[in-house]
Design an enzyme around this catalytic site. Sequence first.
Site, short mmCIF file in Angstrom:
data_model
loop_
_atom_site.label_atom_id
_atom_site.label_comp_id
_atom_site.label_asym_id
_atom_site.label_seq_id
_atom_site.Cartn_x
_atom_site.Cartn_y
_atom_site.Cartn_z
N CYS A 135 0.83 -1.21 0.00
CA CYS A 135 0.00 0.00 0.00
C CYS A 135 0.86 1.26 0.00
CB CYS A 135 -0.87 0.05 1.24
SG CYS A 135 -1.81 -1.44 1.51
N TRP A 149 -3.37 -2.52 -1.20
CA TRP A 149 -3.03 -3.90 -1.57
C TRP A 149 -3.73 -4.75 -0.53
CZ3 TRP A 149 0.56 -8.17 -0.69
CH2 TRP A 149 0.99 -8.78 -1.86
N GLU A 185 18.82 -16.56 -9.43
CA GLU A 185 18.24 -15.25 -9.70
C GLU A 185 17.55 -15.24 -11.07
OE1 GLU A 185 17.27 -12.77 -8.31
OE2 GLU A 185 17.27 -11.11 -9.72
N GLU A 223 8.77 -14.72 -11.55
CA GLU A 223 8.07 -13.52 -11.03
C GLU A 223 7.32 -12.75 -12.09
OE1 GLU A 223 11.61 -10.96 -9.66
OE2 GLU A 223 10.10 -10.62 -8.14
N ARG A 231 4.48 0.08 -6.37
CA ARG A 231 4.50 -0.75 -5.16
C ARG A 231 3.52 -1.91 -5.25
NH1 ARG A 231 6.37 2.66 -0.56
NH2 ARG A 231 5.10 1.44 0.86
N HIS A 284 20.98 -36.29 -8.87
CA HIS A 284 20.35 -36.73 -7.61
C HIS A 284 18.85 -36.50 -7.61
CE1 HIS A 284 24.35 -37.40 -6.15
NE2 HIS A 284 24.69 -36.18 -6.56
N ASN A 307 -1.29 2.24 6.28
CA ASN A 307 -0.54 1.06 5.86
C ASN A 307 -0.19 0.27 7.12
OD1 ASN A 307 -0.53 2.07 3.32
ND2 ASN A 307 1.65 2.61 3.27
N GLY A 308 -0.15 -1.03 7.01
CA GLY A 308 0.21 -1.85 8.17
C GLY A 308 -0.97 -2.71 8.58
N LYS A 328 13.63 -14.39 -11.51
CA LYS A 328 13.13 -13.31 -12.38
C LYS A 328 12.09 -13.86 -13.34
CE LYS A 328 14.06 -10.37 -10.96
NZ LYS A 328 14.90 -9.91 -9.91
N LYS A 340 6.37 -4.27 -4.36
CA LYS A 340 7.77 -3.85 -4.42
C LYS A 340 8.41 -3.83 -3.03
CE LYS A 340 11.46 -2.29 -6.37
NZ LYS A 340 12.26 -3.34 -7.01
C1 F6R Z 1 12.67 -9.84 -6.80
C2 F6R Z 1 12.15 -8.99 -5.82
C3 F6R Z 1 11.94 -9.52 -4.43
C4 F6R Z 1 12.78 -8.68 -3.50
C5 F6R Z 1 12.53 -9.05 -2.03
C6 F6R Z 1 13.41 -8.25 -1.10
O1 F6R Z 1 12.80 -9.27 -8.05
O2 F6R Z 1 11.93 -7.85 -6.10
O3 F6R Z 1 12.29 -10.86 -4.33
O4 F6R Z 1 14.12 -8.90 -3.83
O5 F6R Z 1 11.19 -8.81 -1.74
O6 F6R Z 1 13.18 -6.89 -1.22
P1 F6R Z 1 14.20 -5.83 -0.64
O7 F6R Z 1 15.46 -5.93 -1.43
O8 F6R Z 1 13.52 -4.51 -0.82
O9 F6R Z 1 14.42 -6.18 0.80
#
Ligand code: F6R
Length: 607
Positions: free
Chosen positions: A2, A74, A480, A487, A27, A503, A100-101, A484, A602
């Site tokens: 949010c 959100w 990674e 996601e 976000r 294995h 928020n929260g 990506k 985000k």
């Molecule tokens: C991946 C992604 C998430 C963040 C994770 C940690 O592309 O965006 O996996 O890496 O939520 O977020 P931060 O780095 O903000 O602690």
Amino acid sequence: MCGIIGYIGKKQALPILVNGLRRLEYRGYDSAGVAISDGKKVARVRAMGKIDELANKLKPMTISGTVGIAHTRWATHGGVSEDNAHPHAACTDDLVIVHNGIIENYRELKDKFLKGHELKSQTDTEILAHLIEIFYKGNLTEAVRAALKEVRGTYGLVAMHSAEPDKLVAARLGSPLVIGVGDDEYFLASDTSPMLAHTKEVVFLDDGEIAEITPAGFKISNLNSKSVDKVSSKIDWDEASAQKQGFPHFMLKEIFDQPAVFMDAIRGRYNLAEGTAHLGGLNMTIEQMHKIRRVILLACGTASYASLVGKYAMERLAGIPTEVDVASEFRYRDPIIDHHTLVFGISQSGETADTLAALREAKRKGAYVRGIVNVIGSTMARETDGGTYMHAGPELAVASTKAYTNMLAVLILYAIQFGRLNRLTEATGERLIAALLEIPEKMKEVLALNDGIKKIAMKYKDSAGMLFLGRGVNYPVALEGSHKLKEISYIHSEAYPAGEMKHGANALLGPNFPVLAIITKNQLYEKMRSNVEEVKARYSPLILVATVGDESVSELADDIIYVPPTMELLEPLLNTIALQLFAYHSAVALGRDVDRPRNLAKSVTVE
Ligand code: F6R
């Protein structure tokens, strides 16, 4: 998650708030709303879906006023509906709040205080609005303070009352809030992005603080009414760096930002002649550094994969045993920590709830706790006893790209700095730094492969699943790359250390199961080659990320992405970019919402 934006000043609040909401879109959200006071009454408009839906709804209305609050929601408590969208009102629209929260004891509060109050939503926030209304005796600040004394949970909230039209009241506990200071105007937001267009001067609220803001200024106090003096900070991010700049998506723009922002991460932090690095924010004496026996890197998601590369670097260059812990596991594991342990939290946002909680636990147990953070002034930056900004600039796509490479840059510099205290020679340190300085040009070479990588992504976009393989320092790259892809394209994928295939995962191989393997020329090249040959023998289509000039792998590959050579430890800085582009083009080809993938946010400010 949010987002909050508030405005109080002399200008019309509505366009400022709606533009602010657009800046918060990154976000992640499912509904949005705005409330504006014209000095007599409050107008409140909410809509499900995108900000455009809200803007369309607002178009035929005449809403004027120079004070207002707005929110992107959100869903947590209660589904996605207009009734559940913020701002929430108490019994009437005279008192409205955005929040928020999570209010953990919302059921108790409802039973204890809200007899006779009619609730219109299923949210915990609405209960908070009613609670403030119950305590309201003509002074909104005091009503908020009294209500919050009853609350258990987390909040970043802003409240407004029609009877005090020249006032916004904000409070923070566990969910960030920033005041933007303009000329005779103030902004309030959950992060700095919606105010960059208006001001760079900000004041970060800390947990337990309440701010009363009028057009004439602001006063900050705590829950016990003790006033708190705060100094403002300057944010050096500019508005342009938070724009798409002609790219179709923030993610692509941020991938292409990498050569430039990588230099921002290392500039002024290395000494080529002495083959060393110096990150002053570490705040440790040489004696204290010598006594470090163990390093723990705490992070979530992409930051945890960057941390795995950091582990290789720290162990190889500095010989210090290094563990990577996913923060959500660490915090509940009763971890073993002593005074010779150095703990880093690694986070783009600096607001990830699990990482923050894990760091607090490490601090309680006596470790040195430092942060490697992107967002200036974020909670992690302020709660740790030192650390380093990664200087990636605003990262607005949900999928992290440039922050990841800058995490690697900072982690590698730390490994060099600690390494030079013990086993890393000046000559090797110098070679590493010289190689780091070549990275931006080599990143550009990888970015130049964009069209070719797009063609490969188009070919595999309809795969039901994929496997990513790597060894050594390229195993975290495989993790990674797979992260990506899943996601943003929603293609299921897994990453494996290639030597582990026999294995179990070999059972998946076959003509309908493509494998992307990183087989760059390093000390594990021959081992990796045998693993790739095994994949080939089982008829899986093979995409290889190989080193320029290595023609010998062409007989194995269905498709090849050739990346420039560099020192082994630095390979992730280049190889990952190829995988970012692969994921990006797969997602675009499938028509996904690349910058805002479903169900993801985000900044993950709740557990
Ligand atoms: C991946 C992604 C998430 C963040 C994770 C940690 O592309 O965006 O996996 O890496 O939520 O977020 P931060 O780095 O903000 O602690």
